[in-house]
Design a protein around this motif. Sequence first.
Motif, PDB file in Angstrom:
ATOM      1  N   PRO A 111       0.830  -1.220   0.000  1.00 19.18           N
ATOM      2  CA  PRO A 111       0.000   0.000   0.000  1.00 19.18           C
ATOM      3  C   PRO A 111       0.861   1.265   0.000  1.00 19.18           C
ATOM      4  O   PRO A 111       1.924   1.309   0.642  1.00 19.18           O
ATOM      5  N   GLY A 112       0.388   2.287  -0.713  1.00 14.60           N
ATOM      6  CA  GLY A 112       1.024   3.601  -0.653  1.00 14.60           C
ATOM      7  C   GLY A 112       2.194   3.820  -1.596  1.00 14.60           C
ATOM      8  O   GLY A 112       2.792   4.914  -1.596  1.00 14.60           O
ATOM      9  N   LEU A 113       2.553   2.844  -2.428  1.00 10.17           N
ATOM     10  CA  LEU A 113       3.711   3.042  -3.309  1.00 10.17           C
ATOM     11  C   LEU A 113       3.515   4.170  -4.319  1.00 10.17           C
ATOM     12  O   LEU A 113       4.462   4.936  -4.578  1.00 10.17           O
ATOM     13  N   PRO A 114       2.326   4.320  -4.932  1.00 15.55           N
ATOM     14  CA  PRO A 114       2.166   5.451  -5.873  1.00 15.55           C
ATOM     15  C   PRO A 114       2.449   6.803  -5.200  1.00 15.55           C
ATOM     16  O   PRO A 114       3.081   7.676  -5.787  1.00 15.55           O
ATOM     17  N   GLN A 115       1.993   6.962  -3.971  1.00 15.61           N
ATOM     18  CA  GLN A 115       2.260   8.212  -3.262  1.00 15.61           C
ATOM     19  C   GLN A 115       3.744   8.336  -2.926  1.00 15.61           C
ATOM     20  O   GLN A 115       4.329   9.419  -2.996  1.00 15.61           O
ATOM     21  N   GLU A 116       4.366   7.225  -2.569  1.00 16.52           N
ATOM     22  CA  GLU A 116       5.785   7.249  -2.210  1.00 16.52           C
ATOM     23  C   GLU A 116       6.662   7.628  -3.410  1.00 16.52           C
ATOM     24  O   GLU A 116       7.624   8.388  -3.272  1.00 16.52           O
ATOM     25  N   PHE A 117       6.333   7.107  -4.571  1.00 17.31           N
ATOM     26  CA  PHE A 117       7.121   7.426  -5.768  1.00 17.31           C
ATOM     27  C   PHE A 117       6.843   8.838  -6.268  1.00 17.31           C
ATOM     28  O   PHE A 117       7.705   9.446  -6.908  1.00 17.31           O
ATOM     29  N   GLY A 118       5.637   9.357  -6.016  1.00 20.36           N
ATOM     30  CA  GLY A 118       5.345  10.745  -6.354  1.00 20.36           C
ATOM     31  C   GLY A 118       4.759  10.943  -7.739  1.00 20.36           C
ATOM     32  O   GLY A 118       4.701  10.031  -8.569  1.00 20.36           O
ATOM     33  N   ASN A 119       4.333  12.181  -7.991  1.00 23.16           N
ATOM     34  CA  ASN A 119       3.601  12.497  -9.211  1.00 23.16           C
ATOM     35  C   ASN A 119       4.494  12.523 -10.459  1.00 23.16           C
ATOM     36  O   ASN A 119       4.041  12.170 -11.550  1.00 23.16           O
ATOM     37  N   ASP A 120       5.736  12.953 -10.325  1.00 23.01           N
ATOM     38  CA  ASP A 120       6.602  12.983 -11.509  1.00 23.01           C
ATOM     39  C   ASP A 120       6.809  11.565 -12.062  1.00 23.01           C
ATOM     40  O   ASP A 120       6.787  11.353 -13.285  1.00 23.01           O
ATOM     41  N   PHE A 121       7.009  10.622 -11.166  1.00 26.20           N
ATOM     42  CA  PHE A 121       7.163   9.228 -11.594  1.00 26.20           C
ATOM     43  C   PHE A 121       5.877   8.748 -12.270  1.00 26.20           C
ATOM     44  O   PHE A 121       5.922   8.104 -13.324  1.00 26.20           O
ATOM     45  N   ALA A 122       4.736   9.068 -11.662  1.00 27.42           N
ATOM     46  CA  ALA A 122       3.452   8.615 -12.214  1.00 27.42           C
ATOM     47  C   ALA A 122       3.214   9.197 -13.601  1.00 27.42           C
ATOM     48  O   ALA A 122       2.736   8.508 -14.511  1.00 27.42           O
ATOM     49  N   ARG A 123       3.528  10.490 -13.766  1.00 25.65           N
ATOM     50  CA  ARG A 123       3.351  11.112 -15.094  1.00 25.65           C
ATOM     51  C   ARG A 123       4.182  10.403 -16.150  1.00 25.65           C
ATOM     52  O   ARG A 123       3.702  10.064 -17.233  1.00 25.65           O
ATOM     53  N   GLU A 124       5.472  10.183 -15.861  1.00 26.32           N
ATOM     54  CA  GLU A 124       6.358   9.583 -16.857  1.00 26.32           C
ATOM     55  C   GLU A 124       6.006   8.114 -17.093  1.00 26.32           C
ATOM     56  O   GLU A 124       6.084   7.632 -18.225  1.00 26.32           O
ATOM     57  N   LEU A 125       5.614   7.426 -16.038  1.00 21.24           N
ATOM     58  CA  LEU A 125       5.166   6.040 -16.188  1.00 21.24           C
ATOM     59  C   LEU A 125       3.994   5.965 -17.161  1.00 21.24           C
ATOM     60  O   LEU A 125       3.986   5.142 -18.088  1.00 21.24           O
ATOM     61  N   PHE A 126       3.006   6.844 -16.960  1.00 21.73           N
ATOM     62  CA  PHE A 126       1.831   6.806 -17.820  1.00 21.73           C
ATOM     63  C   PHE A 126       2.175   7.250 -19.233  1.00 21.73           C
ATOM     64  O   PHE A 126       1.697   6.656 -20.209  1.00 21.73           O
ATOM     65  N   ARG A 127       2.998   8.276 -19.353  1.00 23.86           N
ATOM     66  CA  ARG A 127       3.360   8.760 -20.691  1.00 23.86           C
ATOM     67  C   ARG A 127       3.997   7.633 -21.502  1.00 23.86           C
ATOM     68  O   ARG A 127       3.638   7.422 -22.661  1.00 23.86           O
ATOM     69  N   ARG A 128       4.913   6.900 -20.918  1.00 25.42           N
ATOM     70  CA  ARG A 128       5.607   5.834 -21.655  1.00 25.42           C
ATOM     71  C   ARG A 128       4.675   4.659 -21.951  1.00 25.42           C
ATOM     72  O   ARG A 128       4.566   4.202 -23.091  1.00 25.42           O
ATOM     73  N   GLY A 129       4.033   4.153 -20.914  1.00 25.43           N
ATOM     74  CA  GLY A 129       3.187   2.973 -21.112  1.00 25.43           C
ATOM     75  C   GLY A 129       2.001   3.253 -22.008  1.00 25.43           C
ATOM     76  O   GLY A 129       1.610   2.410 -22.821  1.00 25.43           O
ATOM     77  N   ASN A 130       1.446   4.450 -21.893  1.00 21.38           N
ATOM     78  CA  ASN A 130       0.287   4.807 -22.710  1.00 21.38           C
ATOM     79  C   ASN A 130       0.681   4.944 -24.179  1.00 21.38           C
ATOM     80  O   ASN A 130      -0.080   4.543 -25.073  1.00 21.38           O
ATOM     81  N   PHE A 131       1.866   5.499 -24.452  1.00 18.85           N
ATOM     82  CA  PHE A 131       2.308   5.592 -25.846  1.00 18.85           C
ATOM     83  C   PHE A 131       2.477   4.185 -26.431  1.00 18.85           C
ATOM     84  O   PHE A 131       2.047   3.919 -27.563  1.00 18.85           O
ATOM     85  N   ALA A 132       3.120   3.299 -25.677  1.00 12.19           N
ATOM     86  CA  ALA A 132       3.310   1.926 -26.163  1.00 12.19           C
ATOM     87  C   ALA A 132       1.961   1.261 -26.425  1.00 12.19           C
ATOM     88  O   ALA A 132       1.799   0.518 -27.397  1.00 12.19           O
ATOM     89  N   ARG A 133       0.996   1.526 -25.559  1.00 11.01           N
ATOM     90  CA  ARG A 133      -0.335   0.940 -25.739  1.00 11.01           C
ATOM     91  C   ARG A 133      -0.978   1.423 -27.039  1.00 11.01           C
ATOM     92  O   ARG A 133      -1.513   0.629 -27.822  1.00 11.01           O
ATOM     93  N   HIS A 134      -0.910   2.741 -27.281  1.00  9.83           N
ATOM     94  CA  HIS A 134      -1.494   3.276 -28.521  1.00  9.83           C
ATOM     95  C   HIS A 134      -0.746   2.741 -29.745  1.00  9.83           C
ATOM     96  O   HIS A 134      -1.372   2.480 -30.791  1.00  9.83           O
ATOM     97  N   PHE A 135       0.564   2.587 -29.637  1.00  5.26           N
ATOM     98  CA  PHE A 135       1.329   2.027 -30.755  1.00  5.26           C
ATOM     99  C   PHE A 135       0.824   0.618 -31.066  1.00  5.26           C
ATOM    100  O   PHE A 135       0.586   0.265 -32.226  1.00  5.26           O
ATOM    101  N   GLU A 136       0.648  -0.193 -30.030  1.00  2.08           N
ATOM    102  CA  GLU A 136       0.194  -1.570 -30.233  1.00  2.08           C
ATOM    103  C   GLU A 136      -1.226  -1.619 -30.796  1.00  2.08           C
ATOM    104  O   GLU A 136      -1.551  -2.511 -31.596  1.00  2.08           O
ATOM    105  N   LEU A 137      -2.066  -0.690 -30.395  1.00  2.00           N
ATOM    106  CA  LEU A 137      -3.424  -0.663 -30.943  1.00  2.00           C
ATOM    107  C   LEU A 137      -3.395  -0.339 -32.437  1.00  2.00           C
ATOM    108  O   LEU A 137      -4.205  -0.872 -33.209  1.00  2.00           O
ATOM    109  N   LYS A 138      -2.441   0.492 -32.849  1.00  2.00           N
ATOM    110  CA  LYS A 138      -2.307   0.772 -34.286  1.00  2.00           C
ATOM    111  C   LYS A 138      -1.765  -0.450 -35.023  1.00  2.00           C
ATOM    112  O   LYS A 138      -2.161  -0.718 -36.171  1.00  2.00           O
TER     113      LYS A 138
END
Length: 295
Positions: A10-37
Amino acid sequence: MRSATLGQIPGLPQEFGNDFARELFRRGNFARHFELKVKEAYDKKIFSIPIYLSLGSEFNSAALSLSFPDCLIFGQHRCHSLYLNYGGKPEELRDELLGLPSGCSGGMSGSNAIQGRDIKMFGHSGLMGEQIPIAVGAALASSKRTLAICGDASVEEDYIYPSLGFTATRKLPVLFVCEDNDLSILTKTEVRRNWSPVDVARSLGIPAVDITDDPWLIAHHTKQMSKNLPGFINIRTVRVLWHAGVGTDGLPEWDRYEWIRGQLAYLGLGNEMEAMDRENKGKTDLLWEKQLQKR
């Protein structure tokens, strides 16, 4: 043992912080859209080769790329996201799938053996699990941090464990990751074996954990193991589409993507997440626009 919450802290997203969450989503979400194409292109019969999509596991490599950067990379098939998340050029991956000389392997290897010289990612010949002993040899020769990824089927190959044993003996800087979707093409693990690769790794003296595909959890253990390699992480993950091709066997066991979206919303990043989603979709639409218009 296998579950969507295995090993969660519990609490790891808060521990890693918002900058980590933003970059995590930016990378994984781009890969997801690439795969959908890629799926869209496959459905339109643009490809004449087998396609191994990483939908469902795109955030595993996003987390690894953030917590284990600057390393030699050895993957197997289903590695489109691994390539993209570690900074591989999407244009060269697209061209590789299309068999063009401008592809990341000169158009010669296709979907199952992605490599990228710029990001120190090495392909393989198609022999299941061969990248593991090769990765160990590379770590021995270079003394560089090395990421060696296989699946829960290839981890059963008999040359894997001598490689782990040698790594433990020489204390090589290798992080082993098994992306465990519980399937060898269509055969479940319980039919194939009665042992755990985590137990085997531990018996050889390698610290090992068995966890679900929570990207913050992956990053947490990766950071911990990076302090004293080697290490072994078994990630219980989900295959959204077939082993090869774009069909489905029905609804996935769990939906990690929606869970990650929920975590970002909880962190107060909902609006930024939606903006990144639109931006990444626009980029991948543009990337594939010409190819998809031909059909």
